[in-house]
Design a protein around this motif. Structure first.
Motif, mmCIF file in Angstrom:
data_model
loop_
_atom_site.group_PDB
_atom_site.id
_atom_site.type_symbol
_atom_site.label_atom_id
_atom_site.label_comp_id
_atom_site.label_asym_id
_atom_site.label_seq_id
_atom_site.Cartn_x
_atom_site.Cartn_y
_atom_site.Cartn_z
ATOM 1 N N ALA A 19 2.435 30.689 -15.136
ATOM 2 C CA ALA A 19 1.513 31.107 -14.078
ATOM 3 C C ALA A 19 1.724 30.317 -12.790
ATOM 4 N N VAL A 20 2.276 29.109 -12.869
ATOM 5 C CA VAL A 20 2.599 28.329 -11.669
ATOM 6 C C VAL A 20 3.971 28.737 -11.128
ATOM 7 N N ILE A 21 4.957 28.806 -12.024
ATOM 8 C CA ILE A 21 6.347 28.993 -11.607
ATOM 9 C C ILE A 21 6.649 30.393 -11.072
ATOM 10 N N LEU A 22 6.267 31.427 -11.803
ATOM 11 C CA LEU A 22 6.660 32.793 -11.408
ATOM 12 C C LEU A 22 6.167 33.210 -10.024
ATOM 13 N N PRO A 23 4.889 33.002 -9.694
ATOM 14 C CA PRO A 23 4.452 33.422 -8.348
ATOM 15 C C PRO A 23 5.204 32.699 -7.223
ATOM 16 N N ILE A 24 5.550 31.438 -7.440
ATOM 17 C CA ILE A 24 6.291 30.710 -6.411
ATOM 18 C C ILE A 24 7.685 31.313 -6.262
ATOM 19 N N GLN A 25 8.351 31.547 -7.394
ATOM 20 C CA GLN A 25 9.697 32.126 -7.342
ATOM 21 C C GLN A 25 9.690 33.512 -6.709
ATOM 22 N N ARG A 26 8.738 34.327 -7.096
ATOM 23 C CA ARG A 26 8.727 35.728 -6.666
ATOM 24 C C ARG A 26 8.136 35.927 -5.281
ATOM 25 N N GLU A 27 6.943 35.374 -5.065
ATOM 26 C CA GLU A 27 6.224 35.647 -3.814
ATOM 27 C C GLU A 27 6.648 34.736 -2.674
ATOM 28 N N PHE A 29 9.496 32.561 -2.634
ATOM 29 C CA PHE A 29 10.939 32.463 -2.441
ATOM 30 C C PHE A 29 11.620 33.818 -2.434
ATOM 31 N N GLY A 30 10.907 34.871 -2.834
ATOM 32 C CA GLY A 30 11.457 36.217 -2.787
ATOM 33 C C GLY A 30 12.517 36.527 -3.826
ATOM 34 N N PHE A 31 12.502 35.778 -4.937
ATOM 35 C CA PHE A 31 13.466 36.053 -6.007
ATOM 36 C C PHE A 31 12.906 37.119 -6.931
ATOM 37 N N SER A 32 13.722 38.063 -7.275
ATOM 38 C CA SER A 32 13.335 39.084 -8.244
ATOM 39 C C SER A 32 13.666 38.520 -9.624
ATOM 40 N N ILE A 33 12.691 37.822 -10.219
ATOM 41 C CA ILE A 33 12.940 37.105 -11.464
ATOM 42 C C ILE A 33 11.720 37.221 -12.365
ATOM 43 N N THR A 34 11.949 37.237 -13.653
ATOM 44 C CA THR A 34 10.861 37.320 -14.627
ATOM 45 C C THR A 34 10.919 36.106 -15.546
ATOM 46 N N ALA A 35 9.896 35.941 -16.351
ATOM 47 C CA ALA A 35 9.898 34.870 -17.355
ATOM 48 C C ALA A 35 11.041 35.091 -18.340
ATOM 49 N N PHE A 148 26.549 19.957 -16.072
ATOM 50 C CA PHE A 148 25.457 20.364 -15.170
ATOM 51 C C PHE A 148 25.126 21.830 -15.391
ATOM 52 N N LEU A 149 23.841 22.133 -15.440
ATOM 53 C CA LEU A 149 23.380 23.507 -15.664
ATOM 54 C C LEU A 149 23.134 24.184 -14.322
ATOM 55 N N PHE A 150 24.020 25.073 -13.962
ATOM 56 C CA PHE A 150 23.904 25.764 -12.672
ATOM 57 C C PHE A 150 22.942 26.940 -12.776
ATOM 58 N N MET A 151 22.163 27.118 -11.722
ATOM 59 C CA MET A 151 21.336 28.302 -11.569
ATOM 60 C C MET A 151 22.043 29.154 -10.510
ATOM 61 N N LYS A 152 21.909 30.456 -10.631
ATOM 62 C CA LYS A 152 22.581 31.362 -9.685
ATOM 63 C C LYS A 152 22.230 31.066 -8.232
ATOM 64 N N VAL A 153 20.980 30.641 -7.996
ATOM 65 C CA VAL A 153 20.509 30.455 -6.619
ATOM 66 C C VAL A 153 20.886 29.098 -6.028
ATOM 67 N N ASP A 154 21.405 28.183 -6.845
ATOM 68 C CA ASP A 154 21.723 26.835 -6.367
ATOM 69 C C ASP A 154 22.927 26.841 -5.424
#
Length: 162
Positions: A19-27, A29-35, A148-154
């Motif tokens: 509930a903390v992470i998803l709204p920040i990522q989506r709203e 930062f504008g990432f189209s991402i789900t849990a 190192f664990l890369f994320m696509k957005v990094d």
């Protein structure tokens, strides 16, 4: 005004973390991402809380308002991930992000880690300033450890000694 506390993640916190992470990522930062796109969020104890890793939550009035994860990548190195603070708990007056980071650094010292790495995006200028203020230095992608664990957005990377 109630105090913000930082404590280790417990399985009962799973919904609050999302509930903390998803709204920040989506709203924000504008990432189209789900849990579901982030399988680590459904197995936090197995993914983060092993080896020298950890995962902590910031809580205020019984509600999760911040998160931070530390993934052990071996060789006394770890990756900082999932650092998010809800908008209402941000800023120097709350100190949420600093408290989360202090907890992570204390844990890293206690467990004998030597280096912490992180990845972020070019756009998060406030995050860059925050990390730099807390001892992280920018490094080239080529200088990151193999594990190192890369994320696509990094697109921007940092390192800090412990």
């Amino acid at each position: 005004m109630s105090e913000i506390t930082v404590r280790p993640f417990e399985p009962k916190d799973a919904d609050g973390v999302i509930a903390v992470i998803l709204p920040i990522q989506r709203e924000e930062f504008g990432f189209s991402i789900t849990a579901e796109d982030q399988p680590d969020l459904s197995v936090i104890p197995d993914f983060y809380q092993t080896g020298k890793g950890g995962f902590w939550v910031a809580e205020k009035d019984g509600k999760i308002v911040g998160t931070i994860g530390l993934k052990d990548i071996g060789n006394d190195q770890a990756t900082l991930r999932k650092m998010f603070v809800a908008a209402a708990a941000r800023g120097r007056e709350h100190g949420t992000a600093a408290r989360l980071l202090e907890q992570l650094f204390a844990h890293a010292t206690e467990t004998g880690l030597s280096e912490i790495f992180l990845g972020t995006t070019e756009r998060f200028l406030a995050a860059h300033r925050f990390y730099e203020k807390h001892g992280f230095a920018q490094v080239d992608k080529a200088d990151l450890p193999e594990a190192f664990l890369f994320m696509k957005v990094d697109t921007r990377f940092y390192k800090r000694g412990v």
